[in-house]
Scaffold this motif. Structure first.
Motif, PDB file in Angstrom:
ATOM      1  N   ALA A  35       1.808   2.238  -4.048  1.00 40.17           N
ATOM      2  CA  ALA A  35       2.025   3.532  -3.391  1.00 40.17           C
ATOM      3  C   ALA A  35       0.730   4.294  -3.145  1.00 40.17           C
ATOM      4  CB  ALA A  35       2.980   4.379  -4.230  1.00 40.17           C
ATOM      5  N   ALA A  36      -0.386   3.571  -2.984  1.00 42.29           N
ATOM      6  CA  ALA A  36      -1.680   4.228  -2.778  1.00 42.29           C
ATOM      7  C   ALA A  36      -2.163   4.136  -1.340  1.00 42.29           C
ATOM      8  CB  ALA A  36      -2.728   3.625  -3.719  1.00 42.29           C
ATOM      9  N   GLY A  37      -1.309   3.662  -0.431  1.00 40.30           N
ATOM     10  CA  GLY A  37      -1.725   3.494   0.964  1.00 40.30           C
ATOM     11  C   GLY A  37      -2.044   4.810   1.640  1.00 40.30           C
ATOM     12  N   GLY A  67       0.817  10.434   7.609  1.00 39.13           N
ATOM     13  CA  GLY A  67       1.064  11.279   6.442  1.00 39.13           C
ATOM     14  C   GLY A  67       1.382  10.449   5.221  1.00 39.13           C
ATOM     15  N   VAL A  68       1.712  11.129   4.114  1.00 44.74           N
ATOM     16  CA  VAL A  68       1.993  10.444   2.853  1.00 44.74           C
ATOM     17  C   VAL A  68       3.455  10.019   2.840  1.00 44.74           C
ATOM     18  CG1 VAL A  68       1.748  10.569   0.351  1.00 44.74           C
ATOM     19  CG2 VAL A  68       0.256  11.933   1.798  1.00 44.74           C
ATOM     20  N   LYS A  69       3.734   8.901   3.482  1.00 44.64           N
ATOM     21  CA  LYS A  69       5.118   8.450   3.664  1.00 44.64           C
ATOM     22  C   LYS A  69       5.792   8.078   2.339  1.00 44.64           C
ATOM     23  CE  LYS A  69       3.189   3.949   4.948  1.00 44.64           C
ATOM     24  NZ  LYS A  69       3.118   2.941   6.013  1.00 44.64           N
ATOM     25  N   GLN A  70       4.970   7.755   1.321  1.00 36.35           N
ATOM     26  CA  GLN A  70       5.527   7.357   0.032  1.00 36.35           C
ATOM     27  C   GLN A  70       6.450   8.420  -0.565  1.00 36.35           C
ATOM     28  OE1 GLN A  70       2.348   7.379   1.068  1.00 36.35           O
ATOM     29  NE2 GLN A  70       1.016   6.209  -0.282  1.00 36.35           N
ATOM     30  N   TYR A 113       3.918   3.065 -10.897  1.00 37.57           N
ATOM     31  CA  TYR A 113       3.451   3.382  -9.543  1.00 37.57           C
ATOM     32  C   TYR A 113       1.925   3.343  -9.506  1.00 37.57           C
ATOM     33  CZ  TYR A 113       8.166   5.311  -9.007  1.00 37.57           C
ATOM     34  OH  TYR A 113       9.527   5.481  -8.969  1.00 37.57           O
ATOM     35  N   ILE A 114       1.384   2.786  -8.442  1.00 39.21           N
ATOM     36  CA  ILE A 114      -0.056   2.825  -8.201  1.00 39.21           C
ATOM     37  C   ILE A 114      -0.292   3.841  -7.092  1.00 39.21           C
ATOM     38  CG2 ILE A 114      -2.109   1.497  -7.600  1.00 39.21           C
ATOM     39  CD1 ILE A 114      -0.385  -1.034  -8.279  1.00 39.21           C
ATOM     40  N   ILE A 115      -1.036   4.916  -7.398  1.00 39.76           N
ATOM     41  CA  ILE A 115      -1.216   5.992  -6.423  1.00 39.76           C
ATOM     42  C   ILE A 115      -2.696   6.375  -6.302  1.00 39.76           C
ATOM     43  CG2 ILE A 115       1.082   6.907  -6.944  1.00 39.76           C
ATOM     44  CD1 ILE A 115      -0.402   9.288  -8.343  1.00 39.76           C
ATOM     45  N   ARG A 116      -2.986   7.213  -5.322  1.00 35.52           N
ATOM     46  CA  ARG A 116      -4.313   7.810  -5.178  1.00 35.52           C
ATOM     47  C   ARG A 116      -4.358   9.135  -5.946  1.00 35.52           C
ATOM     48  NH1 ARG A 116      -2.917   7.642   0.238  1.00 35.52           N
ATOM     49  NH2 ARG A 116      -3.464   9.855   0.440  1.00 35.52           N
ATOM     50  N   LYS A 117      -5.513   9.484  -6.458  1.00 35.78           N
ATOM     51  CA  LYS A 117      -5.636  10.738  -7.215  1.00 35.78           C
ATOM     52  C   LYS A 117      -5.333  11.954  -6.355  1.00 35.78           C
ATOM     53  CE  LYS A 117      -8.750   9.478 -10.989  1.00 35.78           C
ATOM     54  NZ  LYS A 117     -10.070   9.688 -11.624  1.00 35.78           N
ATOM     55  N   ASP A 118      -5.663  11.884  -5.064  1.00 34.81           N
ATOM     56  CA  ASP A 118      -5.499  13.070  -4.223  1.00 34.81           C
ATOM     57  C   ASP A 118      -4.042  13.404  -3.916  1.00 34.81           C
ATOM     58  OD1 ASP A 118      -5.956  10.598  -2.519  1.00 34.81           O
ATOM     59  OD2 ASP A 118      -5.256  11.982  -0.978  1.00 34.81           O
ATOM     60  N   ILE A 119      -3.111  12.491  -4.198  1.00 39.77           N
ATOM     61  CA  ILE A 119      -1.702  12.809  -3.950  1.00 39.77           C
ATOM     62  C   ILE A 119      -0.928  13.048  -5.251  1.00 39.77           C
ATOM     63  CG2 ILE A 119      -1.704  11.458  -1.805  1.00 39.77           C
ATOM     64  CD1 ILE A 119       0.102   9.404  -3.289  1.00 39.77           C
ATOM     65  N   GLU A 120      -1.631  13.093  -6.398  1.00 40.22           N
ATOM     66  CA  GLU A 120      -0.945  13.155  -7.690  1.00 40.22           C
ATOM     67  C   GLU A 120      -0.002  14.352  -7.797  1.00 40.22           C
ATOM     68  OE1 GLU A 120      -1.837  13.114 -12.508  1.00 40.22           O
ATOM     69  OE2 GLU A 120      -3.449  13.628 -11.107  1.00 40.22           O
ATOM     70  N   ARG A 158     -17.826   2.480   2.486  1.00 38.31           N
ATOM     71  CA  ARG A 158     -16.412   2.107   2.571  1.00 38.31           C
ATOM     72  C   ARG A 158     -15.499   3.319   2.436  1.00 38.31           C
ATOM     73  NH1 ARG A 158     -13.301  -2.937   3.058  1.00 38.31           N
ATOM     74  NH2 ARG A 158     -11.213  -2.352   2.448  1.00 38.31           N
ATOM     75  N   THR A 159     -14.546   3.469   3.352  1.00 36.25           N
ATOM     76  CA  THR A 159     -13.543   4.542   3.256  1.00 36.25           C
ATOM     77  C   THR A 159     -12.135   3.984   3.108  1.00 36.25           C
ATOM     78  OG1 THR A 159     -13.383   4.620   5.677  1.00 36.25           O
ATOM     79  CG2 THR A 159     -14.924   6.151   4.628  1.00 36.25           C
ATOM     80  N   LYS A 160     -11.899   2.768   3.592  1.00 37.74           N
ATOM     81  CA  LYS A 160     -10.577   2.145   3.548  1.00 37.74           C
ATOM     82  C   LYS A 160     -10.278   1.622   2.143  1.00 37.74           C
ATOM     83  CE  LYS A 160      -7.986  -1.433   6.092  1.00 37.74           C
ATOM     84  NZ  LYS A 160      -6.977  -0.587   6.709  1.00 37.74           N
ATOM     85  N   PRO A 161      -9.030   1.717   1.653  1.00 38.33           N
ATOM     86  CA  PRO A 161      -8.679   1.126   0.352  1.00 38.33           C
ATOM     87  C   PRO A 161      -8.952  -0.379   0.333  1.00 38.33           C
ATOM     88  CG  PRO A 161      -6.937   2.579   1.124  1.00 38.33           C
ATOM     89  CD  PRO A 161      -7.897   2.424   2.266  1.00 38.33           C
ATOM     90  N   TRP A 162      -9.113  -0.915  -0.863  1.00 34.14           N
ATOM     91  CA  TRP A 162      -9.511  -2.315  -1.002  1.00 34.14           C
ATOM     92  C   TRP A 162      -8.365  -3.306  -0.842  1.00 34.14           C
ATOM     93  CZ3 TRP A 162     -14.303  -3.435  -0.385  1.00 34.14           C
ATOM     94  CH2 TRP A 162     -15.303  -2.537  -0.776  1.00 34.14           C
TER      95      TRP A 162
END
Length: 307
Positions: free
Chosen positions: A9-11, A18-21, A50-57, A96-100
């Motif tokens: 869920a980190a896409g 937007g944050v579709k998750q 869940y695997i997420i990005r910090k900015d959407i916590e 790099r800006t895109k997730p890995w």
């Protein structure tokens, strides 16, 4: 031993916008991921990670996690751009800006996984039958088992009329996976994707598809033994791709490497469920309508969670 559900869920949701998750699609504000957790719990899974990005916590907790965690054993981990990179590797990847990619995400969750686990995308609807099949299989294997699993779908059941999709096209033999080729642009013909023919753009060529191909929707089941192969794949990826702005370490490719390297097998189960998901903004209404139909026939209750 109850298996764990691992949710990618980190896409970034670049095509969706937007944050579709955590976008609401249910009658009481439920997200697509609420229904996945509900189905997994019903089918014998013991935990969801869940695997997420910090900015959407903050939004993630308010709009999904806290509600699920009141009803199911749940936790989350972060996928960050610098995770699993040493100082020198971080310098190489400075632009790099895109997730890995999905393998990087799975490896970020390794410390939270102590039992056989299933992996799903956050923006896809898989159907309860798939969770039941995979949950039953994962409950029967040990942590060091080298026979993993995948639930494949029929390509024609996984297409969108709103744009192209990315699918791993699987080759099977005797009920086991031989290989997966990632097709990153598959679409219906026609100016507005209204045609009935399906095309894949692959390696600079236009390839017609029958629609009957078995495809991966990133619904895999692994024992923790698979992490050994994933770490090998990630190490090799870093040697060649850190400076490439769009390169991704992909789960279907790493899964194929387990077979290619003789490190294990992947048993293939096939689902005839029709997929729906949140790839494009136009997909949201389709998802809401499909969920509403399932509620209307009693597949899901009006209110998904009690608390």
């Amino acid at each position: 031993m109850k298996p764990t559900l691992l949710v990618l869920a980190a896409g970034m949701g670049s095509r969706y916008g937007g944050v579709k998750q955590i976008d609401a699609v249910g009658k009481n504000g439920e997200c697509l991921l609420d229904f996945a957790a509900y189905d997994a719990k019903k089918c014998g899974f013991g935990k969801v990670v869940y695997i997420i990005r910090k900015d959407i916590e903050k939004d993630f907790r308010e709009r999904l996690f806290d509600r699920v965690a009141r009803n199911f054993n749940a936790e989350y981990v972060f996928q960050t751009p610098t995770a699993l990179l040493n100082e020198e590797e971080q310098k190489q990847a400075a632009e790099r800006t895109k997730p890995w990619g999905t393998i990087h995400a799975v490896l970020c969750a390794k410390e939270a996984i102590h039992e056989p686990f299933a992996v799903i995308n956050a923006d896809d609807y898989y159907g309860r039958a798939a969770f039941e099949t995979l949950g039953k299989y994962l409950s029967s294997i040990s942590n060091d088992c080298t026979e993993h699993a995948m639930v494949g779908y029929i390509l024609g059941n996984t297409m969108s009329r709103n744009g192209s999709v990315s699918r791993g096209v699987a080759q099977t033999e005797g009920g086991y996976l031989k290989s997966i080729v990632e097709n990153t642009k598959i679409y219906y013909t026609g100016e507005h994707f209204e045609g009935n023919e399906i095309i894949s753009e692959l390696d600079g060529k236009t390839v017609p598809m029958t629609g009957k191909e078995t495809v991966s929707m990133n619904l895999f089941g692994f024992s923790p033994k698979a992490f050994e192969g994933f770490e090998e794949y990630w190490a090799n990826f870093k040697k060649t791709s850190l400076a490439l702005p769009k390169a991704e370490a992909l789960l279907p490719v790493a899964a194929s490497d387990i077979i290619k390297n003789g490190e294990g097998k992947i048993k293939v189960f096939t689902s005839d469920e029709s997929w729906f998901g949140m790839t494009y903004p136009e997909d949201k209404q389709v998802v809401k309508d499909e969920i509403a139909k399932k509620i209307a026939v009693g597949y899901y209750p009006e209110k998904l969670w009690e608390k």
